[in-house]
Design an enzyme around this catalytic site. Structure first.
Site: not given
Length: 373
Positions: A158-161, A360
């Site tokens: 996801g967006c934290n990756a 996040m």
């Protein structure tokens, strides 16, 4: 190796660095971004999708997003844009991810005067489609990169990756001084869109856009000192009580995968932001007020607001975060690198400045890194 990064003189800050600062793991030496598809405003997208429900329209129009880049299905004979089957979406993801990824990678290498032949490790990040072989293999074949180049793929985090990948490549870089590694985040978010008119879909479709970003890393060999911030430390926090608050799972009614974002996510992230930042700074002698640059994921207006309030930041601190949201929407894992590119272009950092990178995503997860120019 062939990478020729210009040397620049460095100036010492008036105050000495805190004694607890760890040695550098690696260095961020270049960045590049790319987008694909059509630039579309929120009002125009509402018209294209034929959305008339006032509650759903308000989600789009109050998102603090001006424009995004999207590749939407063409309208049929009756002028309606129909949902694409899962197979077509996967094909779209493959095409866009490789296209944008190649452009971002080339821009990043050009930025540091390097070429594809200099690349020694490629880590590809994506959450908007599944590929086997992975995106790194496809990129190597498509661009003619040395097939001996080592590689890794981070899929579905996801967006934290992007920061998870930065941690991986920084570790590789530290073990291979002087050699070039790249983090490549390429997210074809419109290849994960559902066009069903529900509130669940509206929250997602009002937010995400297509984009790719590449970051070059090199660990200084003995006697070397390149320009660019040194990576000092990472800290993570998995909020297990909110593990289902952001997810991408199978929708039996639609016969395809779809995103789900819990409306409470901004408050969950905000309430836990202090915990992970305090852990990041623990033992360094630094306080939040010592951080000159904040690069926060452009997760959405409410997420950014929650982070600002809970960390005591100013609007100036998150100026690039909010402008990337305005200009591109949430481009998932590469968002913080779009902001970093803006910071580089702004040219305001000073030698000795400390910065915090924060992303996040699902888990729910907050990832952070401490850097110093």
């Amino acid at each position: 190796m062939g990478v020729d990064v210009p040397m620049t003189a460095t100036l010492e800050r008036a105050s000495a660095s805190p004694v607890g600062i760890p040695p550098a793991i690696s260095r961020m030496v270049g960045v590049g971004t790319a987008v694909a598809g059509t630039t579309v405003s929120q009002p125009a997208l509402l018209d294209l999708l034929g959305i008339e429900d006032p509650k759903i329209r308000s989600i789009y129009l109050n998102s603090a997003i001006g424009t995004r880049r999207l590749t939407l299905p063409e309208p049929d004979a009756s002028g309606v844009r129909r949902p694409e089957p899962q197979g077509a979406l996967l094909a779209k993801h493959k095409r866009l991810a490789v296209e944008m990824g190649g452009q971002a990678l080339q821009a990043c290498l050009k930025n540091i005067g390097a070429s594809l032949s200099d690349l020694r490790h490629l880590c590809c990040v994506t959450s908007t489609g599944f590929l086997t072989p992975g995106l790194s293999a496809l990129m190597i074949k498509e661009l003619g990169i040395d097939p001996h180049c080592s590689r890794s793929d981070i899929v579905g985090m996801g967006c934290n990756a992007g920061l998870n990948a930065l941690n991986v490549v920084a570790g590789w870089s530290a073990a291979h001084p002087g050699e070039l590694g790249v983090v490549l985040c390429t997210e074809a978010c419109s290849a994960a869109y559902a066009l069903d008119g529900t509130m669940r879909t509206a929250v997602v479709n009002s937010l995400f856009g297509d984009g790719a970003a590449a970051l070059a890393l090199i660990s200084d060999a003995p006697g070397q000192s390149r320009p660019g911030p040194r990576i000092l430390k990472f800290a993570s926090f998995l909020i297990t009580d909110a593990i289902d608050a952001m997810r991408y799972d199978w929708d039996s009614d639609l016969g395809r995968f779809s995103f789900f974002l819990d409306p409470q996510i901004p408050y969950v992230v905000g309430a836990n932001a202090e915990t992970v930042v305090d852990r990041l700074l623990a033992g360094t002698g630094l306080r939040r007020r010592d951080i000159a640059q904040w690069l926060v994921h452009s997760g959405g207006k409410k997420v950014i607001d929650a982070v600002v309030v809970n960390l005591g930041l100013t609007r100036h601190d998150v100026r690039h975060t909010t402008r990337i949201l305005r200009d591109y929407g949430n481009v998932s894992s590469g968002s913080f690198l779009f902001s970093y590119e803006r910071l580089v272009e702004e040219g305001v950092t000073r030698p000795g400045d400390y910065g915090v990178l924060m992303t996040m995503g699902p888990g729910s997860t907050i990832e952070t890194a401490l850097v110093q120019w």
